[in-house]
Design a protein around this motif. Structure first.
Motif, short mmCIF file in Angstrom:
data_model
loop_
_atom_site.label_atom_id
_atom_site.label_comp_id
_atom_site.label_asym_id
_atom_site.label_seq_id
_atom_site.Cartn_x
_atom_site.Cartn_y
_atom_site.Cartn_z
N VAL A 143 0.87 -1.18 0.00
CA VAL A 143 0.00 0.00 0.00
C VAL A 143 0.90 1.23 0.00
O VAL A 143 1.73 1.40 0.90
CB VAL A 143 -0.92 0.04 1.23
N VAL A 144 0.76 2.06 -1.00
CA VAL A 144 1.53 3.31 -1.09
C VAL A 144 0.54 4.44 -1.33
O VAL A 144 -0.25 4.40 -2.28
CB VAL A 144 2.57 3.25 -2.22
N ARG A 145 0.57 5.43 -0.46
CA ARG A 145 -0.33 6.58 -0.56
C ARG A 145 0.53 7.83 -0.37
O ARG A 145 0.95 8.17 0.74
CB ARG A 145 -1.42 6.48 0.50
N VAL A 146 0.82 8.53 -1.48
CA VAL A 146 1.65 9.73 -1.45
C VAL A 146 0.78 10.90 -1.93
O VAL A 146 0.34 10.92 -3.08
CB VAL A 146 2.89 9.59 -2.35
N ASN A 147 0.55 11.87 -1.04
CA ASN A 147 -0.36 12.97 -1.32
C ASN A 147 0.38 14.31 -1.33
O ASN A 147 0.68 14.86 -0.27
CB ASN A 147 -1.48 13.02 -0.28
N PRO A 148 0.67 14.86 -2.52
CA PRO A 148 1.30 16.18 -2.59
C PRO A 148 0.27 17.30 -2.47
O PRO A 148 -0.81 17.24 -3.07
CB PRO A 148 1.95 16.21 -3.98
#
Length: 402
Positions: free
Chosen positions: A228-233
């Motif tokens: 699970v990868v969740r990257v929020n810019p």
């Protein structure tokens, strides 16, 4: 929370309060009004200011909340120091306490996972960039484990500086973190975040950026590995003439969840933004989520903005959620638009390549390579680009594209 952070939170809460909203005697009605827009979300470094995550919230509804529950509300170890930072002229690295005035300038947490990390670590790693001649530094993280971990990194570009910062994430991890990005007046900064985690890794990251007058930020995310990868810019263009660009490439395999929620806040006149994310999906249960929010505030006359997301589904059993949003508070803009597509191969492209003597299988792989490389080549580092291309080749070699 520092006095500065408390004041910021209070000011934002007052500014974003819904008009005419007040508590009634029949219960806590005021606190049960749902958030209507991206800009209305609460911001705080204190996890107690957020309600418990149920998975029904607009910013969590596509995320496997049960899998990352320990990062949202559990105990965390401090992993801030687990960074290997290359040396270069004009690069200063230091540890600063979390109650320092240097912390929080990129923006406060907007969700529980970020607030949980913020509250459980003592220091942040600050990377201060001052060189006016372009420098490239590499920040590696390889020594994490499956223990729930928190981290906080500050990347600050001094006025008129010019730097490329490459964040490389590999190995095992169960990490929630905040990366603050502060771009000074007239500075040029490129931040590249590469996720090549092991297959069981979990990574939840908030990248909060603020760009000053005539500053330029190019933010690039490449997500290939991890469970699970969740990257929020979140990029805030706070000075006239500021420019923010957010690009992303991702390849989701069977059972893999890759998520990116991008927010561009035009908060000054004559600002510009471009958002372009591209993803490929293959295998049963491969899931990609992209949510793009652009806010053009009343003060942002002359704004020029465009966002797009393209998904290429290679096999049956995949799912791509793609949601572009525009919130415009002024009609005095140069332009604003968005686009979203999800689909299979363009058969005309495949036919053209076959007419040149290329097999159907190889033609499909060529289309995928070109599709993702349009983003990867923006990194501008030949060695890293070749490595990522090799990783994509490995992904494609395991797929059945026909």
């Amino acid at each position: 929370m520092t006095t500065l952070q408390t004041e910021q939170h209070g000011a934002e809460s007052a500014e974003n309060a819904q008009h005419g909203l007040k508590a009634h005697s029949d219960g806590d009605w005021a606190n049960r009004v749902p958030v209507q827009t991206r800009s209305d979300r609460p911001k705080s470094a204190n996890i107690a200011d957020f309600p418990e995550v149920t998975g029904r919230e607009v910013n969590w509804k596509y995320t496997p909340v049960a899998t990352i529950k320990s990062l949202i509300s559990g105990d965390l170890t401090d992993g801030t120091s687990a960074l290997e930072i290359s040396e270069a002229p004009g690069v200063e690295v230091s540890s600063v306490p979390m109650d320092s005035e240097l912390v929080g300038r990129g923006g406060l947490p907007e969700d529980q996972a970020a607030a949980n990390a913020w509250g459980q670590i003592a220091t942040a790693q600050r990377i201060f960039l001052t060189s006016e001649e372009r420098q490239t530094i590499v920040v590696k993280r390889t020594s994490l484990s499956e223990t729930p971990t928190a981290a906080h990194t500050i990347i600050e570009a001094a006025p008129q500086s010019d730097t490329v910062v490459i964040l490389e994430n590999t190995g095992s991890a169960n990490l929630t973190e905040t990366v603050e990005i502060v771009v000074g007046a007239g500075a040029n900064l490129k931040v590249v975040s590469i996720q090549e985690w092991d297959e069981n890794a979990i990574h939840v990251a908030s990248h909060n950026a603020v760009v000053a007058r005539d500053g330029n930020l190019q933010h690039i995310v490449v997500s290939l590995g991890g469970k699970v990868v969740r990257v929020n810019p979140s990029i805030h263009l706070d000075g006239p003439g500021a420019n923010g660009e957010a690009y992303g490439a991702y390849f989701a395999d069977a059972g893999q969840h890759l998520e990116h929620q991008v927010y561009i806040d035009h908060n000054a006149p004559n600002t510009r933004s471009r958002v372009a994310y591209k993803g490929a999906l293959q295998g049963e249960g491969a899931h990609a989520v992209w949510i793009g929010d652009v806010l053009i505030r009343r003060v942002a006359a002359g704004t020029d903005s465009y966002e797009e997301n393209r998904n290429l589904t290679l096999t049956e059993g995949t799912r791509a959620d793609s949601i572009p949003n525009l919130e415009i508070e002024t009609g005095d803009i140069a332009g604003a638009g968005h686009a979203s597509t999800t689909g299979r191969f363009d058969e005309e492209h495949i036919f053209y390549l076959q007419s040149r003597g290329i097999s159907e299988d190889e033609a499909r792989k060529l289309v995928v390579r070109g599709f993702l490389f349009e983003v990867i080549q923006r990194i501008g580092n030949e060695q890293i680009e070749e490595r990522l291309q090799t990783a994509i080749e490995a992904e494609l070699s395991q797929s059945v594209l026909a």
